[in-house]
Structure formats: C-alpha cells, structure tokens
Design a protein around this motif. Structure first.
Motif, short mmCIF file in Angstrom:
data_model
loop_
_atom_site.label_atom_id
_atom_site.label_comp_id
_atom_site.label_asym_id
_atom_site.label_seq_id
_atom_site.Cartn_x
_atom_site.Cartn_y
_atom_site.Cartn_z
N LEU A 70 -51.01 6.04 -5.21
CA LEU A 70 -50.38 4.94 -5.94
C LEU A 70 -50.74 3.59 -5.34
CD1 LEU A 70 -46.90 6.52 -6.62
CD2 LEU A 70 -48.55 5.78 -8.36
N ARG A 71 -50.76 3.50 -4.00
CA ARG A 71 -51.13 2.25 -3.34
C ARG A 71 -52.54 1.81 -3.77
NH1 ARG A 71 -48.26 3.37 0.98
NH2 ARG A 71 -49.77 4.76 1.92
N ALA A 72 -53.48 2.75 -3.80
CA ALA A 72 -54.86 2.43 -4.18
C ALA A 72 -54.93 2.02 -5.65
CB ALA A 72 -55.76 3.63 -3.93
N LEU A 73 -54.22 2.75 -6.54
CA LEU A 73 -54.28 2.43 -7.97
C LEU A 73 -53.58 1.11 -8.29
CD1 LEU A 73 -53.70 6.02 -9.43
CD2 LEU A 73 -55.87 4.75 -9.26
N VAL A 74 -52.53 0.77 -7.54
CA VAL A 74 -51.87 -0.52 -7.71
C VAL A 74 -52.82 -1.63 -7.25
CG1 VAL A 74 -50.00 -1.99 -6.85
CG2 VAL A 74 -49.50 0.34 -7.62
N ALA A 75 -53.47 -1.44 -6.10
CA ALA A 75 -54.40 -2.44 -5.58
C ALA A 75 -55.58 -2.65 -6.53
CB ALA A 75 -54.92 -2.02 -4.20
N ASP A 76 -55.98 -1.60 -7.23
CA ASP A 76 -57.09 -1.69 -8.19
C ASP A 76 -56.67 -2.31 -9.52
OD1 ASP A 76 -58.80 -0.47 -6.39
OD2 ASP A 76 -58.51 1.54 -7.22
N GLY A 77 -55.37 -2.51 -9.72
CA GLY A 77 -54.89 -3.11 -10.96
C GLY A 77 -54.73 -2.12 -12.10
N LEU A 78 -54.72 -0.83 -11.79
CA LEU A 78 -54.57 0.21 -12.82
C LEU A 78 -53.11 0.58 -13.05
CD1 LEU A 78 -57.48 2.41 -11.50
CD2 LEU A 78 -57.48 1.18 -13.67
N VAL A 79 -52.30 0.43 -12.03
CA VAL A 79 -50.89 0.82 -12.07
C VAL A 79 -50.05 -0.37 -11.59
CG1 VAL A 79 -49.17 2.37 -11.02
CG2 VAL A 79 -51.40 3.27 -11.69
N TRP A 80 -48.90 -0.60 -12.27
CA TRP A 80 -47.96 -1.61 -11.79
C TRP A 80 -46.83 -0.91 -11.06
CZ3 TRP A 80 -43.18 -0.67 -13.69
CH2 TRP A 80 -43.07 -0.11 -14.95
N ARG A 81 -46.17 -1.65 -10.19
CA ARG A 81 -45.08 -1.12 -9.36
C ARG A 81 -43.92 -2.08 -9.43
NH1 ARG A 81 -43.49 -1.83 -3.77
NH2 ARG A 81 -42.89 0.17 -2.85
N GLU A 82 -42.73 -1.54 -9.70
CA GLU A 82 -41.52 -2.36 -9.78
C GLU A 82 -40.46 -1.76 -8.87
OE1 GLU A 82 -39.76 -4.11 -13.60
OE2 GLU A 82 -38.57 -2.30 -13.23
N VAL A 83 -39.93 -2.58 -7.98
CA VAL A 83 -38.91 -2.13 -7.04
C VAL A 83 -37.57 -2.71 -7.48
CG1 VAL A 83 -38.15 -2.13 -4.63
CG2 VAL A 83 -40.59 -2.11 -5.17
N GLU A 84 -36.59 -1.81 -7.68
CA GLU A 84 -35.23 -2.24 -8.01
C GLU A 84 -34.45 -2.35 -6.70
OE1 GLU A 84 -33.43 0.11 -11.17
OE2 GLU A 84 -35.45 0.65 -11.84
N PRO A 85 -33.82 -3.50 -6.48
CA PRO A 85 -33.13 -3.72 -5.20
C PRO A 85 -31.80 -2.97 -5.11
CG PRO A 85 -32.86 -5.62 -6.61
CD PRO A 85 -33.75 -4.65 -7.34
N THR A 86 -31.89 -1.68 -5.02
CA THR A 86 -30.70 -0.83 -4.86
C THR A 86 -30.79 -0.18 -3.49
OG1 THR A 86 -31.83 1.05 -5.87
CG2 THR A 86 -30.55 -0.35 -7.34
N SER A 87 -29.79 0.58 -3.13
CA SER A 87 -29.82 1.28 -1.86
C SER A 87 -29.70 2.78 -2.12
CB SER A 87 -28.69 0.80 -0.97
OG SER A 87 -28.76 1.42 0.28
N PRO A 88 -30.71 3.58 -1.92
CA PRO A 88 -32.07 3.19 -1.54
C PRO A 88 -32.81 2.56 -2.72
CG PRO A 88 -32.00 5.54 -1.97
CD PRO A 88 -30.59 5.03 -2.10
N PRO A 89 -33.89 1.80 -2.44
CA PRO A 89 -34.63 1.15 -3.52
C PRO A 89 -35.21 2.18 -4.50
CG PRO A 89 -35.37 0.37 -1.37
CD PRO A 89 -34.45 1.52 -1.13
#
Length: 123
Positions: A70-89
């Motif tokens: 996922l880190r590689a695909l996000v860096a390549d612009g193929l996948v987006w990542r959204e973090v919701e500020p909850t506990s745990p995120p």
C-alpha cells in the motif's frame, strides 16, 4: 506505436524510456505487478476498503506485506489513503483515477482467466 510510458507530470510529448534501468516508470510497473500489488488493485476496483477489510479480502497476505504494498502504491499515485482521527485510527484506501486506469486491464485479465478455468474442483 511509440515505445515507453507516457509521463503524466512531464511536458506534452515527453516520454519515459522504460528499457533503461533507472526509468521511474519501471518502479511503478514493478509495484503494480508485484506479488501483492495486483491483488490490492483488484480488491479495490469496486469500492474503498479499510486496512483490515483489505487484509481479509486478500487471503495469504501478511499485515507487513500489505502495508509495504500500500505504501508503494500510494507513493506511485495509484491508491489514496485516508486516516480517520479515531482511537485507534481507521485507515481507508481506494483507487485514484490513475489507479482505476491501471487496474482496469488487470481486472479484465483476471476476469478472462477465471471465465476460462474449469469450475472449482474440476481440474
């Protein structure tokens, strides 16, 4: 037909030379066609998924390998990542327009293969 991969961020007409080992497009192709990259793109083809949902949808992948892929695909612009500020995120992933474009032929290939295989257990 021209050789190479169109550079989305470069000037019009600029092309990458994919046959050189230092070509950045080769890295993207390596990430997409990696053991798990294909399955991530196919799993996200219909809708966005949270990390654990994605892990469950791809049997056999470890959390470590999913995170790296996922880190590689996000860096390549193929996948987006959204973090919701909850506990745990809660982290959700989905395909970008570029990811849908790249994933479309992979999905078609996957669908063609599965249509041609004999029914489960008939091998």
């Amino acid at each position: 037909m021209a050789e190479g991969v169109q550079d989305r961020g470069a000037e019009a007409g600029t092309r990458y030379d994919v046959f050189h080992t230092d070509c950045p497009a080769r890295d993207v192709v390596d990430h997409v066609t990696s053991r798990w990259g294909v399955w991530v793109l196919i799993s996200l083809r219909s809708n966005s998924l949270r990390f654990y949902e994605l892990r469950e949808s791809i049997q056999g992948i470890s959390e470590k390998m999913l995170a790296q892929t996922l880190r590689a695909l996000v860096a390549d612009g193929l996948v987006w990542r959204e973090v919701e500020p909850t506990s745990p995120p809660q982290v959700t992933y989905g395909l970008t327009e570029f990811g849908r474009e790249v994933g479309e032929p992979l999905t078609e290939l996957f669908d063609r293969i599965t249509r041609r295989l004999p029914p489960n257990g008939a091998r």
